[in-house]
Write an enzyme that holds these catalytic residues in place. Structure first.
Site, mmCIF file in Angstrom:
data_model
loop_
_atom_site.group_PDB
_atom_site.id
_atom_site.type_symbol
_atom_site.label_atom_id
_atom_site.label_comp_id
_atom_site.label_asym_id
_atom_site.label_seq_id
_atom_site.Cartn_x
_atom_site.Cartn_y
_atom_site.Cartn_z
ATOM 1 N N CYS A 169 0.915 -1.214 -0.144
ATOM 2 C CA CYS A 169 -0.078 0.068 0.026
ATOM 3 C C CYS A 169 0.714 1.362 -0.058
ATOM 4 O O CYS A 169 0.276 2.399 -0.182
ATOM 5 C CB CYS A 169 -1.245 0.167 1.179
ATOM 6 S SG CYS A 169 -2.057 -1.257 1.032
ATOM 7 N N HIS A 309 -2.378 8.510 6.091
ATOM 8 C CA HIS A 309 -2.648 7.075 5.680
ATOM 9 C C HIS A 309 -4.294 6.914 6.003
ATOM 10 O O HIS A 309 -5.081 6.544 5.180
ATOM 11 C CB HIS A 309 -2.032 6.040 6.068
ATOM 12 C CG HIS A 309 -2.102 4.732 5.470
ATOM 13 N ND1 HIS A 309 -1.821 4.359 4.109
ATOM 14 C CD2 HIS A 309 -2.496 3.654 6.263
ATOM 15 C CE1 HIS A 309 -2.119 3.291 4.103
ATOM 16 N NE2 HIS A 309 -2.815 2.619 4.976
ATOM 17 N N LYS A 341 -9.476 8.749 2.462
ATOM 18 C CA LYS A 341 -9.925 7.429 2.163
ATOM 19 C C LYS A 341 -11.194 7.457 2.822
ATOM 20 O O LYS A 341 -12.049 6.406 2.650
ATOM 21 C CB LYS A 341 -9.070 6.550 3.006
ATOM 22 C CG LYS A 341 -7.649 6.090 2.440
ATOM 23 C CD LYS A 341 -6.930 5.027 2.989
ATOM 24 C CE LYS A 341 -5.658 4.689 2.634
ATOM 25 N NZ LYS A 341 -4.743 5.689 2.668
ATOM 26 N N HIS A 346 -9.814 2.823 -0.131
ATOM 27 C CA HIS A 346 -8.426 2.308 0.122
ATOM 28 C C HIS A 346 -8.308 1.422 -1.101
ATOM 29 O O HIS A 346 -8.567 0.419 -1.141
ATOM 30 C CB HIS A 346 -8.359 1.414 1.393
ATOM 31 C CG HIS A 346 -6.684 1.132 1.617
ATOM 32 N ND1 HIS A 346 -5.688 1.726 0.733
ATOM 33 C CD2 HIS A 346 -6.146 0.838 2.541
ATOM 34 C CE1 HIS A 346 -4.577 1.289 1.075
ATOM 35 N NE2 HIS A 346 -4.769 0.858 2.148
ATOM 36 N N PHE A 405 1.126 -3.481 4.229
ATOM 37 C CA PHE A 405 1.350 -4.811 4.621
ATOM 38 C C PHE A 405 2.637 -5.070 4.246
ATOM 39 O O PHE A 405 3.328 -4.615 3.187
ATOM 40 C CB PHE A 405 0.394 -5.650 4.089
ATOM 41 C CG PHE A 405 -1.113 -5.476 4.722
ATOM 42 C CD1 PHE A 405 -1.334 -4.960 5.836
ATOM 43 C CD2 PHE A 405 -2.193 -6.563 4.021
ATOM 44 C CE1 PHE A 405 -2.436 -4.896 6.238
ATOM 45 C CE2 PHE A 405 -3.353 -6.435 4.670
ATOM 46 C CZ PHE A 405 -3.705 -5.711 5.716
#
Length: 422
Positions: A169, A309, A341, A346, A405
């Protein structure tokens, strides 16, 4: 002397906002583009909401052969970078093609096409030994994400370095950071960059269901993405793409280009801790922010806005709030922070570039986009998250961050060339 790199073209395909103008209108109006998933029957899944792009490839100018050849994510990349090139005013045929490169980010590649074609060759999963004779000739292009850079390079006539950056991401920040470095070091003069992902497929939804990363606010899809809210319970899966033209500052000035922002600093770190987990102290993100600020030669107090984020998971929102406090000190309590977001979901590897676009547009308009759906602030999270409504605010320098991740943490500092030179 290090060459300075600026953004002179932007193109966006995002949920609820195809094209940069529509995207910016959605953000500044605080509208959300999340809805009940329509691409396939969501009934069997835990999370049934998504942020889908209303995209017509033919209307966007792609020929039938291109539509057949390219995965949806590749189509997004070609269209968004095409808009960026047009926006930049560059005449690509007048450039030395060997001095023009491509850097595209993507987390999951051609997910939709690979899943669709596997269902065909396996007879909807009933055959262990698949029948390759049913595979289309373009299946190999779907298998290798490098085809995204190839398609963009072909469309742009770029014959310099071409690559795909895949760091989960944070791919959309990292691809632009890599592109910037190629110009800084003199390898290229112009870079076509950005990121793309079209991950809304049964396998992706099932994977995020399994780790309970996505929201279960299925009865209220419009308000399902709730970063920093006490009722948040996961992110809304999205899709999209953002493309940019980067070039050397003095060259852009000589041709009278509109300069959205200078990329003043960039850094990436990995927490070497857990595939999906985050430490609560935000140490690695804070370190990426510190290094990006050092590269930009700016103090934390110079940051006018933080594009977070802000995924809307419990652990992420705590993690990055701690990271902002650790890296920005007391200034973290004074600077506006928001998560787009909340409006566009996302889109995995694409979102970092979409957030760079939002950051550059915030600078261009001196407007900070809001965090939508923030009605019940989490008392643990005590920063200024710009709830519900956009805010007019002098925005010369923006920090945008990403968390992915695998433990990836990236940060980028955008500023006006005049402030960077001061």
């Amino acid at each position: 002397m290090r060459r300075r790199v600026v953004i002179t073209g932007i193109g966006v395909l995002a949920p609820g906002g195809v094209g940069t103008k529509n995207f910016w209108s959605l953000l500044t109006e605080g509208r959300t583009a999340t809805r009940t998933l329509t691409f396939f029957d969501p009934a069997p899944y835990r999370s049934k909401v998504a942020a889908e792009v209303d995209f017509d490839a033919a209307a966007a100018g792609l020929r039938p052969q291109e539509i057949r050849r390219m995965d949806r994510a590749a189509q997004f990349a070609v269209v968004s970078t095409g808009e960026a090139i047009a926006d930049s005013g560059l005449e690509m045929h007048e450039l030395d093609p060997h001095r023009v490169g491509v850097s595209i980010g993507s987390a999951v590649g051609a997910t939709i096409s690979l899943e669709d074609e596997y269902r065909v060759v396996s007879d909807d999963g009933s055959k262990w030994l698949v029948d390759h004779t049913y595979a289309p000739p373009q299946l190999y292009q779907h298998l290798v994400p490098s085809s995204f850079a190839t398609e963009v390079a072909w469309a742009a006539g770029a014959e310099g370095p071409g690559t795909v950056v895949s760091t989960g991401c944070t791919s959309g920040i990292d691809s632009v950071g890599y592109a910037c470095e190629l110009i800084r070091t003199g390898v290229t003069d112009v870079m076509i960059t950005g990121a793309t992902d079209a991950p809304i497929s049964p396998i992706t939804v099932a994977c995020f269901d399994a780790i309970k990363a996505t929201t279960v606010h299925n009865d209220d899809p419009e308000h399902a993405s709730r970063p920093y809210d006490s009722t948040r319970n996961g992110f809304v899966l999205g899709e999209g793409s953002a493309g940019f033209v980067l070039e050397e500052l003095e060259s852009a000035r000589r041709r009278g280009a509109h300069i959205y922002a200078e990329i003043a600093g960039y850094a990436s770190r990995c927490n070497a801790y857990h595939m999906t987990g985050l430490r609560a102290d935000g140490l690695e993100m804070a370190e990426a922010i510190r290094v990006a600020l050092d590269e930009a030669q700016l103090a934390p107090e110079a940051i006018d806005y933080v594009n977070a984020h802000g995924s809307g998971t419990k652990q992420n929102d705590r993690h990055e709030t701690a990271a902002f406090k650790r890296s920005l000190g007391e200034h973290a309590h004074r600077v506006p922070v928001s998560s787009i977001k909340s409006m566009v979901g996302h889109s995995l590897g694409a979102i970092g570039s979409i957030e760079i676009a939002a950051s550059a547009l915030a600078m261009d308009n001196d407007v900070v986009p809001p965090t939508a759906n923030l009605h019940n602030p989490d008392p643990e999270l005590d920063l200024d998250y710009v709830p519900l409504e956009a805010r007019e605010h002098r925005t010369d320098t923006v920090l945008t961050v990403g968390s992915g991740f695998g433990g990836f943490q990236s940060a980028m500092v955008l500023t006006t060339p005049e402030r960077s030179a001061a």
